[in-house]
Design a protein around this motif. Structure first.
Motif, PDB file in Angstrom:
ATOM      1  N   ALA A   1      -4.028  -3.235   1.261  1.00 23.35           N
ATOM      2  CA  ALA A   1      -4.804  -2.087   1.723  1.00 23.35           C
ATOM      3  C   ALA A   1      -5.306  -1.278   0.533  1.00 23.35           C
ATOM      4  O   ALA A   1      -4.644  -1.212  -0.513  1.00 23.35           O
ATOM      5  CB  ALA A   1      -3.958  -1.197   2.635  1.00 23.35           C
ATOM      6  N   ALA A   2      -6.473  -0.674   0.711  1.00 24.31           N
ATOM      7  CA  ALA A   2      -7.037   0.162  -0.350  1.00 24.31           C
ATOM      8  C   ALA A   2      -7.927   1.231   0.258  1.00 24.31           C
ATOM      9  O   ALA A   2      -8.739   0.951   1.144  1.00 24.31           O
ATOM     10  CB  ALA A   2      -7.837  -0.681  -1.339  1.00 24.31           C
ATOM     11  N   LEU A   3      -7.752   2.455  -0.210  1.00 23.01           N
ATOM     12  CA  LEU A   3      -8.620   3.576   0.131  1.00 23.01           C
ATOM     13  C   LEU A   3      -9.332   3.990  -1.146  1.00 23.01           C
ATOM     14  O   LEU A   3      -8.684   4.256  -2.167  1.00 23.01           O
ATOM     15  CB  LEU A   3      -7.799   4.744   0.679  1.00 23.01           C
ATOM     16  N   SER A   4     -10.662   4.025  -1.110  1.00 25.02           N
ATOM     17  CA  SER A   4     -11.422   4.380  -2.308  1.00 25.02           C
ATOM     18  C   SER A   4     -12.368   5.530  -2.016  1.00 25.02           C
ATOM     19  O   SER A   4     -12.763   5.760  -0.873  1.00 25.02           O
ATOM     20  CB  SER A   4     -12.207   3.172  -2.825  1.00 25.02           C
ATOM     21  N   PHE A   5     -12.719   6.246  -3.075  1.00 25.28           N
ATOM     22  CA  PHE A   5     -13.649   7.370  -2.978  1.00 25.28           C
ATOM     23  C   PHE A   5     -14.669   7.237  -4.096  1.00 25.28           C
ATOM     24  O   PHE A   5     -14.301   7.135  -5.276  1.00 25.28           O
ATOM     25  CB  PHE A   5     -12.896   8.701  -3.091  1.00 25.28           C
ATOM     26  N   ASN A   6     -15.945   7.193  -3.706  1.00 28.47           N
ATOM     27  CA  ASN A   6     -17.045   7.020  -4.659  1.00 28.47           C
ATOM     28  C   ASN A   6     -16.814   5.827  -5.586  1.00 28.47           C
ATOM     29  O   ASN A   6     -17.045   5.884  -6.798  1.00 28.47           O
ATOM     30  CB  ASN A   6     -17.258   8.294  -5.474  1.00 28.47           C
ATOM     31  N   GLY A   7     -16.328   4.725  -4.994  1.00 27.85           N
ATOM     32  CA  GLY A   7     -16.174   3.480  -5.733  1.00 27.85           C
ATOM     33  C   GLY A   7     -14.904   3.346  -6.537  1.00 27.85           C
ATOM     34  O   GLY A   7     -14.681   2.300  -7.157  1.00 27.85           O
ATOM     35  N   LYS A   8     -14.038   4.363  -6.556  1.00 29.11           N
ATOM     36  CA  LYS A   8     -12.791   4.312  -7.311  1.00 29.11           C
ATOM     37  C   LYS A   8     -11.603   4.381  -6.357  1.00 29.11           C
ATOM     38  O   LYS A   8     -11.592   5.187  -5.427  1.00 29.11           O
ATOM     39  CB  LYS A   8     -12.712   5.467  -8.315  1.00 29.11           C
ATOM     40  N   ALA A   9     -10.599   3.526  -6.625  1.00 24.36           N
ATOM     41  CA  ALA A   9      -9.426   3.480  -5.758  1.00 24.36           C
ATOM     42  C   ALA A   9      -8.687   4.809  -5.773  1.00 24.36           C
ATOM     43  O   ALA A   9      -8.535   5.451  -6.815  1.00 24.36           O
ATOM     44  CB  ALA A   9      -8.493   2.360  -6.209  1.00 24.36           C
ATOM     45  N   VAL A  10      -8.221   5.228  -4.597  1.00 22.12           N
ATOM     46  CA  VAL A  10      -7.403   6.439  -4.463  1.00 22.12           C
ATOM     47  C   VAL A  10      -5.956   6.051  -4.184  1.00 22.12           C
ATOM     48  O   VAL A  10      -5.034   6.495  -4.859  1.00 22.12           O
ATOM     49  CB  VAL A  10      -7.939   7.349  -3.342  1.00 22.12           C
ATOM     50  N   VAL A  11      -5.746   5.193  -3.174  1.00 24.13           N
ATOM     51  CA  VAL A  11      -4.418   4.684  -2.832  1.00 24.13           C
ATOM     52  C   VAL A  11      -4.547   3.194  -2.550  1.00 24.13           C
ATOM     53  O   VAL A  11      -5.463   2.774  -1.836  1.00 24.13           O
ATOM     54  CB  VAL A  11      -3.825   5.397  -1.597  1.00 24.13           C
ATOM     55  N   THR A  12      -3.637   2.390  -3.098  1.00 22.95           N
ATOM     56  CA  THR A  12      -3.596   0.965  -2.787  1.00 22.95           C
ATOM     57  C   THR A  12      -2.184   0.595  -2.350  1.00 22.95           C
ATOM     58  O   THR A  12      -1.208   1.250  -2.722  1.00 22.95           O
ATOM     59  CB  THR A  12      -3.994   0.102  -3.997  1.00 22.95           C
ATOM     60  N   ALA A  13      -2.090  -0.470  -1.551  1.00 23.71           N
ATOM     61  CA  ALA A  13      -0.791  -0.964  -1.090  1.00 23.71           C
ATOM     62  C   ALA A  13      -0.863  -2.483  -1.037  1.00 23.71           C
ATOM     63  O   ALA A  13      -1.832  -3.051  -0.527  1.00 23.71           O
ATOM     64  CB  ALA A  13      -0.453  -0.396   0.284  1.00 23.71           C
ATOM     65  N   PHE A  14       0.182  -3.142  -1.555  1.00 24.63           N
ATOM     66  CA  PHE A  14       0.149  -4.603  -1.636  1.00 24.63           C
ATOM     67  C   PHE A  14       1.575  -5.133  -1.653  1.00 24.63           C
ATOM     68  O   PHE A  14       2.416  -4.643  -2.401  1.00 24.63           O
ATOM     69  CB  PHE A  14      -0.580  -5.037  -2.912  1.00 24.63           C
ATOM     70  N   GLY A  15       1.842  -6.139  -0.795  1.00 24.69           N
ATOM     71  CA  GLY A  15       3.155  -6.764  -0.833  1.00 24.69           C
ATOM     72  C   GLY A  15       3.650  -7.198   0.531  1.00 24.69           C
ATOM     73  O   GLY A  15       2.993  -6.985   1.557  1.00 24.69           O
ATOM     74  N   PRO A  16       4.850  -7.803   0.585  1.00 29.45           N
ATOM     75  CA  PRO A  16       5.435  -8.275   1.842  1.00 29.45           C
ATOM     76  C   PRO A  16       5.898  -7.112   2.714  1.00 29.45           C
ATOM     77  O   PRO A  16       6.381  -6.096   2.210  1.00 29.45           O
ATOM     78  CB  PRO A  16       6.631  -9.125   1.390  1.00 29.45           C
ATOM     79  N   LEU A  17       5.778  -7.293   4.023  1.00 29.66           N
ATOM     80  CA  LEU A  17       6.213  -6.259   4.959  1.00 29.66           C
ATOM     81  C   LEU A  17       7.708  -6.331   5.251  1.00 29.66           C
ATOM     82  O   LEU A  17       8.320  -5.328   5.634  1.00 29.66           O
ATOM     83  CB  LEU A  17       5.448  -6.396   6.282  1.00 29.66           C
ATOM     84  N   ALA A  18       8.313  -7.489   5.080  1.00 34.06           N
ATOM     85  CA  ALA A  18       9.710  -7.675   5.462  1.00 34.06           C
ATOM     86  C   ALA A  18      10.637  -6.796   4.632  1.00 34.06           C
ATOM     87  O   ALA A  18      10.321  -6.409   3.498  1.00 34.06           O
ATOM     88  CB  ALA A  18      10.100  -9.141   5.301  1.00 34.06           C
ATOM     89  N   ASP A  19      11.788  -6.484   5.199  1.00 37.31           N
ATOM     90  CA  ASP A  19      12.797  -5.684   4.516  1.00 37.31           C
ATOM     91  C   ASP A  19      13.254  -6.393   3.244  1.00 37.31           C
ATOM     92  O   ASP A  19      13.418  -7.614   3.214  1.00 37.31           O
ATOM     93  CB  ASP A  19      13.980  -5.461   5.459  1.00 37.31           C
ATOM     94  N   GLY A  20      13.452  -5.611   2.176  1.00 36.62           N
ATOM     95  CA  GLY A  20      13.876  -6.172   0.896  1.00 36.62           C
ATOM     96  C   GLY A  20      15.383  -6.281   0.784  1.00 36.62           C
ATOM     97  O   GLY A  20      16.109  -6.371   1.782  1.00 36.62           O
ATOM     98  N   LYS A  21      15.876  -6.227  -0.466  1.00 34.58           N
ATOM     99  CA  LYS A  21      17.297  -6.436  -0.720  1.00 34.58           C
ATOM    100  C   LYS A  21      18.114  -5.157  -0.642  1.00 34.58           C
ATOM    101  O   LYS A  21      19.329  -5.185  -0.860  1.00 34.58           O
ATOM    102  CB  LYS A  21      17.478  -7.067  -2.099  1.00 34.58           C
ATOM    103  N   ASP A  22      17.446  -4.023  -0.365  1.00 31.38           N
ATOM    104  CA  ASP A  22      18.222  -2.788  -0.271  1.00 31.38           C
ATOM    105  C   ASP A  22      19.027  -2.788   1.022  1.00 31.38           C
ATOM    106  O   ASP A  22      18.987  -3.725   1.808  1.00 31.38           O
ATOM    107  CB  ASP A  22      17.302  -1.563  -0.353  1.00 31.38           C
ATOM    108  N   MET A  23      19.735  -1.702   1.261  1.00 34.08           N
ATOM    109  CA  MET A  23      20.659  -1.650   2.394  1.00 34.08           C
ATOM    110  C   MET A  23      20.133  -0.828   3.565  1.00 34.08           C
ATOM    111  O   MET A  23      20.862  -0.596   4.526  1.00 34.08           O
ATOM    112  CB  MET A  23      22.001  -1.061   1.924  1.00 34.08           C
ATOM    113  N   ASP A  24      18.860  -0.369   3.511  1.00 35.42           N
ATOM    114  CA  ASP A  24      18.396   0.512   4.583  1.00 35.42           C
ATOM    115  C   ASP A  24      17.919  -0.251   5.817  1.00 35.42           C
ATOM    116  O   ASP A  24      17.686   0.337   6.872  1.00 35.42           O
ATOM    117  CB  ASP A  24      17.288   1.438   4.083  1.00 35.42           C
ATOM    118  N   LEU A  25      17.752  -1.586   5.693  1.00 37.41           N
ATOM    119  CA  LEU A  25      17.333  -2.427   6.818  1.00 37.41           C
ATOM    120  C   LEU A  25      16.025  -1.945   7.436  1.00 37.41           C
ATOM    121  O   LEU A  25      15.801  -2.056   8.638  1.00 37.41           O
ATOM    122  CB  LEU A  25      18.433  -2.470   7.898  1.00 37.41           C
ATOM    123  N   GLN A  26      15.130  -1.412   6.593  1.00 38.94           N
ATOM    124  CA  GLN A  26      13.833  -0.930   7.045  1.00 38.94           C
ATOM    125  C   GLN A  26      12.729  -1.749   6.388  1.00 38.94           C
ATOM    126  O   GLN A  26      12.784  -2.000   5.182  1.00 38.94           O
ATOM    127  CB  GLN A  26      13.652   0.549   6.689  1.00 38.94           C
TER     128      GLN A  26
END
Length: 417
Positions: A357-382
């Motif tokens: 995902a990417a949100l841009s303003f006037n051709g420049k990125a503002v916020v980007t998001a990239f990666g797996p959705l599954a829960d990682g190795k932490d303990m929060d199970l989220q």
């Protein structure tokens, strides 16, 4: 025999003298590259809009749009200004949304939750045996005469016309274009004071209709609507719908809107676009959503929708304020929209797939998001803690997981006073 041999020899010599260059093979079109596979470019310090300035920029864009749509502006399109004046909208500026000063992300989350519950069946309406009141579409012709009088005719029986002789305005709706049928849609309940009971109300709705506004014989606004109701309009909605309209003039219209929606066995599609122009500036917005998946028992009690991918793209282009949003979900798993699945505790905890995902303003990125959705190795199970969010905050590039990014963006959208 000698003559035939001579002809063959001459033919061979002619062929030999021709250009032996072979016709090049036409290149094959390469397979399209899936944009979801390429990680979006990171925001750049000193170039990208910093997240703490997003709200102020949004307010600036809203003020500019309000100025462009102000009927008192000398730059308003003359055809559109004349139409607004005839409709009694030619003096007050378009009000700005009060929500711009207090954008609440929890509201978006609430909307998403309600939408999911609706897909899952909690928002689906079942009709019990009870009294039903049906509100029909308006028909006939109502004329307001020059001397202040009023006349009514029962014709047309498949449409509605309203005429103001003094201003020359004629508003017309055709409910059954091409002989199309109308359908009944549940629209809530009404209390019947005579019986002391609530009755179900159904509204008559067209499946193929047009509307127009004319002034002294000149058409200044038009509308087209079509709908495929499907087999369960009152429980799951239509299977397809389109709406298009314009105002001012049809050619190079200063205001235009187009919407389209369809739900097939394999896709849910929605797209929309709007354009607005003054004599000096233009603004436009567009959005397209495509969710691929499998639908089962759409009209029954065991309705389920299992998505596997989704594409959302959108653009809002106001002069000097162009915002673009791209969201791609791929290889979705352990995600099902049904009453049973959405009623389960922690229904989304086992979701799998990838996010780009990417949100841009006037051709420049503002916020980007990239990666797996599954829960990682932490303990929060989220889920979502493996997604990498990047944005610029207070002069620094921030790389954070979902929980940190959510907290930062929530605080910026709702600053403490």
């Amino acid at each position: 025999m000698k003559r035939s041999l001579a002809l063959l020899t001459v033919g061979a010599l002619l062929l030999a003298s021709c250009d032996r260059t072979t016709t090049p093979t036409q290149p094959t079109n390469p397979a399209p590259v899936d944009p979801a596979k390429t990680e979006p470019a990171a925001p750049v310090v000193g170039q990208s809009l910093e997240v703490q300035n997003v709200m102020g920029t949004a307010q600036s864009a809203a003020k500019q749009m309000a100025a462009m749509t102000d009927p008192n502006s000398p730059n308003m399109d003359p055809d559109l200004k004349a139409l607004l004046g005839l409709l009694g909208m030619g003096s007050a500026p378009v009000p700005m949304s009060g929500g711009l000063n207090g954008l609440d992300l929890s509201g978006a989350a609430s909307f998403g939750k309600n939408f999911v519950q609706g897909l899952g069946g909690k928002g689906r309406v079942t009709t019990q045996a009870m009294t039903v009141v049906q509100d029909t579409l308006a028909t006939g012709t109502r004329t307001y005469t020059r001397d202040g009088g009023y006349q009514y005719s029962e014709l047309p029986r498949d449409g509605y016309v309203e005429i103001d002789e003094q201003s020359g305005v004629r508003i017309e709706a055709k409910w059954k274009v091409g002989g199309a049928a109308t359908v009944w849609v549940n629209s809530g309940y009404r209390y019947d004071y005579r019986t002391g009971q609530s009755v179900m109300v159904q509204q008559e709705v067209p499946t193929n209709a047009t509307g127009s506004v004319t002034v002294s014989g000149k058409t200044v606004a038009g509308l087209k609507f079509s709908m495929t109701p499907g087999d369960c309009l009152n429980t799951a909605g239509p299977t397809a719908l389109t709406l298009s309209g314009w105002a001012g003039r049809e050619a190079n219209a200063p205001a235009k809107l187009d919407l389209a929606y369809a739900w097939t066995e394999k896709d849910v599609l929605f797209s929309g676009s709007a354009q607005y122009a003054t004599t000096k500036e233009k603004a436009a917005a567009s959005m397209k959503l495509n969710v691929t998946g499998t639908t089962r028992d759409r009209c029954g009690a065991a309705f389920t929708f299992t998505p596997t991918r989704a594409d959302l793209t959108g653009t809002l282009d106001i002069p000097s304020h162009k915002t673009e949003l791209n969201v791609y979900l791929r290889d979705l798993s352990n995600l099902e929209f049904s009453e049973k699945a959405m009623s389960a505790p922690n229904a989304l905890d086992r979701i799998g797939g990838t996010l780009n995902a990417a949100l841009s303003f006037n051709g420049k990125a503002v916020v980007t998001a990239f990666g797996p959705l599954a829960d990682g190795k932490d303990m929060d199970l989220q889920p979502g803690d493996q997604v990498k969010f990047r944005y610029v905050k207070s002069g620094k590039l921030v790389e954070a997981d979902f929980r940190t990014a959510e907290k930062d963006l929530q605080e910026l959208a709702n600053p403490r006073r």
